[in-house]
Design a protein around this motif. Structure first.
Motif, PDB file in Angstrom:
ATOM      1  N   GLY A   9       5.090  63.887 -47.845  1.00 18.02           N
ATOM      2  CA  GLY A   9       5.090  62.416 -47.824  1.00 18.02           C
ATOM      3  C   GLY A   9       3.818  61.827 -47.238  1.00 18.02           C
ATOM      4  N   PRO A  12       3.400  56.194 -43.652  1.00 17.85           N
ATOM      5  CA  PRO A  12       2.868  56.089 -42.281  1.00 17.85           C
ATOM      6  C   PRO A  12       3.183  57.313 -41.413  1.00 17.85           C
ATOM      7  CG  PRO A  12       3.908  54.034 -42.936  1.00 17.85           C
ATOM      8  CD  PRO A  12       4.175  55.014 -44.032  1.00 17.85           C
ATOM      9  N   ALA A  13       4.383  57.855 -41.522  1.00 19.26           N
ATOM     10  CA  ALA A  13       4.753  59.002 -40.659  1.00 19.26           C
ATOM     11  C   ALA A  13       3.888  60.221 -40.985  1.00 19.26           C
ATOM     12  CB  ALA A  13       6.231  59.339 -40.837  1.00 19.26           C
ATOM     13  N   GLU A  32       2.382  64.567 -51.732  1.00 17.66           N
ATOM     14  CA  GLU A  32       2.943  63.235 -51.995  1.00 17.66           C
ATOM     15  C   GLU A  32       3.355  63.135 -53.457  1.00 17.66           C
ATOM     16  OE1 GLU A  32       3.868  60.239 -50.608  1.00 17.66           O
ATOM     17  OE2 GLU A  32       4.280  59.779 -52.718  1.00 17.66           O
ATOM     18  N   ARG A  33       4.626  62.760 -53.648  1.00 19.89           N
ATOM     19  CA  ARG A  33       5.207  62.727 -54.996  1.00 19.89           C
ATOM     20  C   ARG A  33       4.517  61.686 -55.882  1.00 19.89           C
ATOM     21  NH1 ARG A  33      11.349  61.022 -54.969  1.00 19.89           N
ATOM     22  NH2 ARG A  33      10.387  59.186 -54.049  1.00 19.89           N
ATOM     23  N   ARG A  42       1.985  49.901 -52.582  1.00 23.15           N
ATOM     24  CA  ARG A  42       3.325  49.542 -52.089  1.00 23.15           C
ATOM     25  C   ARG A  42       3.234  48.487 -50.991  1.00 23.15           C
ATOM     26  NH1 ARG A  42       6.171  55.205 -51.566  1.00 23.15           N
ATOM     27  NH2 ARG A  42       4.526  55.407 -50.060  1.00 23.15           N
ATOM     28  N   ARG A  44       5.070  46.666 -48.054  1.00 21.23           N
ATOM     29  CA  ARG A  44       6.247  46.827 -47.202  1.00 21.23           C
ATOM     30  C   ARG A  44       6.071  46.104 -45.880  1.00 21.23           C
ATOM     31  NH1 ARG A  44       8.217  53.027 -47.890  1.00 21.23           N
ATOM     32  NH2 ARG A  44       9.467  52.772 -49.774  1.00 21.23           N
ATOM     33  N   ALA A  45       5.964  46.869 -44.801  1.00 23.12           N
ATOM     34  CA  ALA A  45       5.971  46.248 -43.480  1.00 23.12           C
ATOM     35  C   ALA A  45       4.685  45.485 -43.218  1.00 23.12           C
ATOM     36  CB  ALA A  45       6.126  47.350 -42.423  1.00 23.12           C
ATOM     37  N   GLN A 101       1.322  47.155 -43.972  1.00 22.81           N
ATOM     38  CA  GLN A 101       1.488  48.610 -44.032  1.00 22.81           C
ATOM     39  C   GLN A 101       0.562  49.207 -45.085  1.00 22.81           C
ATOM     40  OE1 GLN A 101       5.493  50.114 -44.065  1.00 22.81           O
ATOM     41  NE2 GLN A 101       4.989  51.797 -45.412  1.00 22.81           N
ATOM     42  N   VAL A 125       7.802  67.598 -54.147  1.00 23.23           N
ATOM     43  CA  VAL A 125       8.474  68.737 -53.492  1.00 23.23           C
ATOM     44  C   VAL A 125       9.909  68.824 -54.011  1.00 23.23           C
ATOM     45  CG1 VAL A 125       9.339  69.616 -51.291  1.00 23.23           C
ATOM     46  CG2 VAL A 125       7.020  68.632 -51.458  1.00 23.23           C
ATOM     47  N   ASP A 157       9.356  62.332 -45.743  1.00 26.09           N
ATOM     48  CA  ASP A 157       9.506  61.920 -47.144  1.00 26.09           C
ATOM     49  C   ASP A 157      10.493  60.766 -47.334  1.00 26.09           C
ATOM     50  OD1 ASP A 157      11.479  64.916 -48.045  1.00 26.09           O
ATOM     51  OD2 ASP A 157      11.377  63.742 -46.209  1.00 26.09           O
ATOM     52  N   ASP A 284      11.420  57.286 -41.894  1.00 27.47           N
ATOM     53  CA  ASP A 284      12.594  56.874 -42.676  1.00 27.47           C
ATOM     54  C   ASP A 284      13.431  58.052 -43.145  1.00 27.47           C
ATOM     55  OD1 ASP A 284      11.883  53.776 -44.486  1.00 27.47           O
ATOM     56  OD2 ASP A 284      11.777  54.289 -42.357  1.00 27.47           O
ATOM     57  N   ALA A 294      11.382  44.176 -37.654  1.00 32.08           N
ATOM     58  CA  ALA A 294      10.026  44.649 -38.008  1.00 32.08           C
ATOM     59  C   ALA A 294       9.716  45.952 -37.281  1.00 32.08           C
ATOM     60  CB  ALA A 294       8.978  43.584 -37.673  1.00 32.08           C
ATOM     61  N   GLY A 296      10.542  49.393 -38.697  1.00 33.28           N
ATOM     62  CA  GLY A 296      10.553  50.642 -39.471  1.00 33.28           C
ATOM     63  C   GLY A 296       9.255  51.415 -39.376  1.00 33.28           C
TER      64      GLY A 296
HETATM   65  P1  FAS Z   1       7.819  56.148 -46.410  1.00 33.68           P
HETATM   66  O1  FAS Z   1       9.012  55.897 -47.277  1.00 33.68           O
HETATM   67  O2  FAS Z   1       6.830  55.071 -46.194  1.00 33.68           O
HETATM   68  O3  FAS Z   1       6.984  57.405 -47.001  1.00 33.68           O
HETATM   69  C1  FAS Z   1       7.651  58.532 -47.539  1.00 33.68           C
HETATM   70  C2  FAS Z   1       6.730  59.113 -48.601  1.00 33.68           C
HETATM   71  O4  FAS Z   1       7.287  60.352 -49.057  1.00 33.68           O
HETATM   72  C3  FAS Z   1       6.618  58.191 -49.816  1.00 33.68           C
HETATM   73  O5  FAS Z   1       5.258  57.982 -50.130  1.00 33.68           O
HETATM   74  C4  FAS Z   1       7.333  58.979 -50.921  1.00 33.68           C
HETATM   75  O6  FAS Z   1       6.728  58.792 -52.184  1.00 33.68           O
HETATM   76  C5  FAS Z   1       7.150  60.415 -50.450  1.00 33.68           C
HETATM   77  N1  FAS Z   1       8.164  61.335 -50.955  1.00 33.68           N
HETATM   78  C6  FAS Z   1       9.499  61.112 -51.054  1.00 33.68           C
HETATM   79  N2  FAS Z   1      10.105  62.207 -51.588  1.00 33.68           N
HETATM   80  C7  FAS Z   1       9.119  63.128 -51.833  1.00 33.68           C
HETATM   81  C8  FAS Z   1       9.106  64.430 -52.403  1.00 33.68           C
HETATM   82  N3  FAS Z   1      10.237  65.016 -52.809  1.00 33.68           N
HETATM   83  N4  FAS Z   1       7.928  65.081 -52.500  1.00 33.68           N
HETATM   84  C9  FAS Z   1       6.776  64.492 -52.081  1.00 33.68           C
HETATM   85  N5  FAS Z   1       6.714  63.244 -51.538  1.00 33.68           N
HETATM   86  C10 FAS Z   1       7.886  62.581 -51.424  1.00 33.68           C
HETATM   87  N6  FAS Z   1       9.501  47.977 -42.124  1.00 33.68           N
HETATM   88  C11 FAS Z   1       9.071  47.040 -41.256  1.00 33.68           C
HETATM   89  O7  FAS Z   1       8.864  47.376 -40.077  1.00 33.68           O
HETATM   90  N7  FAS Z   1       8.868  45.741 -41.647  1.00 33.68           N
HETATM   91  C12 FAS Z   1       9.063  45.340 -42.935  1.00 33.68           C
HETATM   92  O8  FAS Z   1       8.850  44.165 -43.276  1.00 33.68           O
HETATM   93  C13 FAS Z   1       9.489  46.305 -43.882  1.00 33.68           C
HETATM   94  N8  FAS Z   1       9.672  45.940 -45.187  1.00 33.68           N
HETATM   95  C14 FAS Z   1      10.066  46.889 -46.071  1.00 33.68           C
HETATM   96  C15 FAS Z   1      10.242  46.543 -47.416  1.00 33.68           C
HETATM   97  C16 FAS Z   1      10.654  47.500 -48.344  1.00 33.68           C
HETATM   98  C17 FAS Z   1      10.817  47.103 -49.799  1.00 33.68           C
HETATM   99  C18 FAS Z   1      10.920  48.834 -47.920  1.00 33.68           C
HETATM  100  C19 FAS Z   1      11.402  49.879 -48.895  1.00 33.68           C
HETATM  101  C20 FAS Z   1      10.752  49.183 -46.589  1.00 33.68           C
HETATM  102  C21 FAS Z   1      10.308  48.222 -45.650  1.00 33.68           C
HETATM  103  N9  FAS Z   1      10.114  48.548 -44.316  1.00 33.68           N
HETATM  104  C22 FAS Z   1       9.703  47.623 -43.425  1.00 33.68           C
HETATM  105  C23 FAS Z   1      10.343  49.887 -43.837  1.00 33.68           C
HETATM  106  C24 FAS Z   1       9.130  50.759 -44.139  1.00 33.68           C
HETATM  107  O9  FAS Z   1       7.970  50.148 -43.644  1.00 33.68           O
HETATM  108  C25 FAS Z   1       9.363  52.135 -43.539  1.00 33.68           C
HETATM  109  O10 FAS Z   1       9.899  52.047 -42.237  1.00 33.68           O
HETATM  110  C26 FAS Z   1       8.115  52.982 -43.492  1.00 33.68           C
HETATM  111  O11 FAS Z   1       7.558  53.025 -44.766  1.00 33.68           O
HETATM  112  C27 FAS Z   1       8.512  54.369 -42.990  1.00 33.68           C
HETATM  113  O12 FAS Z   1       7.445  55.230 -43.174  1.00 33.68           O
HETATM  114  P2  FAS Z   1       7.706  56.763 -43.598  1.00 33.68           P
HETATM  115  O13 FAS Z   1       8.741  57.339 -42.718  1.00 33.68           O
HETATM  116  O14 FAS Z   1       6.359  57.388 -43.666  1.00 33.68           O
HETATM  117  O15 FAS Z   1       8.385  56.695 -45.030  1.00 33.68           O
END
Ligand code: FAS
Length: 390
Positions: A9, A12-13, A32-33, A42, A44-45, A101, A125, A157, A284, A294, A296
């Protein structure tokens, strides 16, 4: 392909983890998928806690953030036709920062590419094997099945990822709360109005007005879970936002072309099992907070810091104390943050068939946060974010 830590993934994490491990000379590969363009596009935050800003700066990816980040030093909340404002700067000067973000992710990806470090886009993956002793990440890229051998796997992920499924008692140790509404989010070419921002509780449902930059607004409406984001014209959306933000001052939002529309479910989710064998999960993949607080993105950065320290201990210091305690350390920050995000959600939204009594209780909460010394302190410290244990 072999490496020390295989990261699933590029959110951010995963990206923050890779950057911190790089500073400790630990080899990583990110899988990254999605495509690079998709990840960078994308929306988001948008609100960074003080700790997140300091972490990005400490690891050398805060230059643009220093230039373009917009400080948030007070919060506005409207309810019952009135506007209330409270400072969220604490005694040490900490405040929040608006910085999308998408920019955080871009800064981390561009830094990694500038350093010539491996990040594989469109690499999905599918399976994890031998997590107890010699982990293998099975993925598909360029149409071919491939394997990444590593010493540890970082499952970053996201909620719909694969990694949580490899923790045997994850399901048994997961807690979920689905809210009966969603957020309809827009990006608009409309300069955010300094006096028209923050949250608005209204009997028609919550509205949120925030900035993505000096010229781009990020605004939300509480909608039913199955809301069609194309159901309203731009004019209707602005009219509805103004109705909900109305505080009797006659002040209206600056309007402009809506360039992005999306809908996000509201749920609270925590998986209290965040590791198994040589797999650790973060962000996540382990927890979801309703966006009301705010938090995530900020929680994802906090997890990445702990995971980096846990892996550094195992790989470079022959010390597995933090590794063994990884889940407990993360949960000490996750649960209070999830609880706060849910308290904000419970106070700011209109629930189906909500009684007038419940609405009065919400007003009391809001009044406490905005107008009592203890309430303001609670609101400020929760919004600014918990200190890091690691
Ligand atoms: P992410 O979901 O950001 O990243 C996971 C990554 O793993 C993705 O790029 C995905 O493509 C990849 N992945 C998944 N499965 C895989 C696989 N099988 N193989 C390879 N890669 C794979 N948070 C806030 O604080 N404020 C906000 O206003 C806010 N708005 C949001 C709006 C939306 C529409 C969404 C969906 C979320 C929002 N969030 C918000 C929450 C968001 O910011 C998450 O907390 C943040 O992206 C978490 O980061 P990661 O844990 O890295 O996960």
């Amino acid at each position: 392909v072999k490496t020390e830590v295989g990261i699933i993934g590029a959110g951010p994490a995963g990206l923050m983890l890779a950057r911190i491990l790089q500073q400790h000379g630990i080899d990583t590969v990110i899988l990254e998928r999605r495509s690079r363009a998709y990840v960078l596009g994308r929306i988001r935050a948008g609100v960074l806690e003080h700790g997140t800003v300091e972490t990005l700066k400490a690891y050398g990816v805060g230059e643009r953030l220093k230039r373009e980040g917009i400080p948030i030093k007070s919060m506005q909340i409207r309810w019952n036709g009135e506007k209330h404002d409270t400072s969220i700067v604490d005694e040490s000067g900490r405040h929040l920062t608006t910085y999308g973000q998408a920019k955080v992710v871009r800064d981390l990806i561009e830094q990694r590419e500038a350093d010539g470090l491996p990040i594989r886009f469109e690499a999905a993956v599918e399976r994890l094997d031998d997590l107890e002793d010699a982990p293998k990440i099975r993925f598909v890229a360029d149409g071919a099945a491939q394997t990444l051998e590593c010493q540890f796997v970082a499952g970053c992920d996201g909620y719909h990822g694969v990694s949580r499924g490899y923790i045997p008692d994850a399901a048994a140790q997961s807690h979920l709360r689905d809210y009966p509404f969603a957020w309809f989010g827009i990006l608009a070419e409309a300069a955010p109005h300094p006096d028209m921002r923050g949250f608005a509780h209204s009997t028609r449902g919550l509205a949120v007005a925030s900035a993505r930059s000096e010229s781009i607004g990020r605004l939300y409406l509480q909608v039913p879970p199955d809301f069609d984001v194309n159901a309203m014209s731009d004019e209707d959306v602005w009219d509805e936002l103004d109705r909900r933000m109305d505080d009797g001052s006659g002040q209206r939002l600056n309007r402009g072309r809506i360039t992005e529309r999306n809908r996000a479910r509201l749920r609270g989710f925590v998986c209290e099992a965040m590791q198994h064998g040589r797999l650790l999960i973060a962000g996540d993949a382990a927890h979801i907070v309703p966006p009301s607080g705010a938090k995530g993105l900020n929680l994802a950065i906090g997890d990445a810091r702990v995971m980096a320290e846990a892996l550094r201990g195992r790989l470079r210091a022959n010390d597995d104390r933090i590794y063994a305690d990884y889940t407990a350390i993360c949960l000490r920050r996750i649960w209070p943050t999830v609880a706060w995000s849910c308290q904000m959600s419970d106070t700011l939204h209109m629930f189906p068939d909500q009684s007038s009594f419940t609405t009065q209780m919400q007003y009391q909460n809001l009044n406490h946060w905005m107008h009592t010394e203890t309430g303001q302190r609670r609101f400020r410290t929760a919004m600014l974010g918990l200190p890091y244990e690691i």
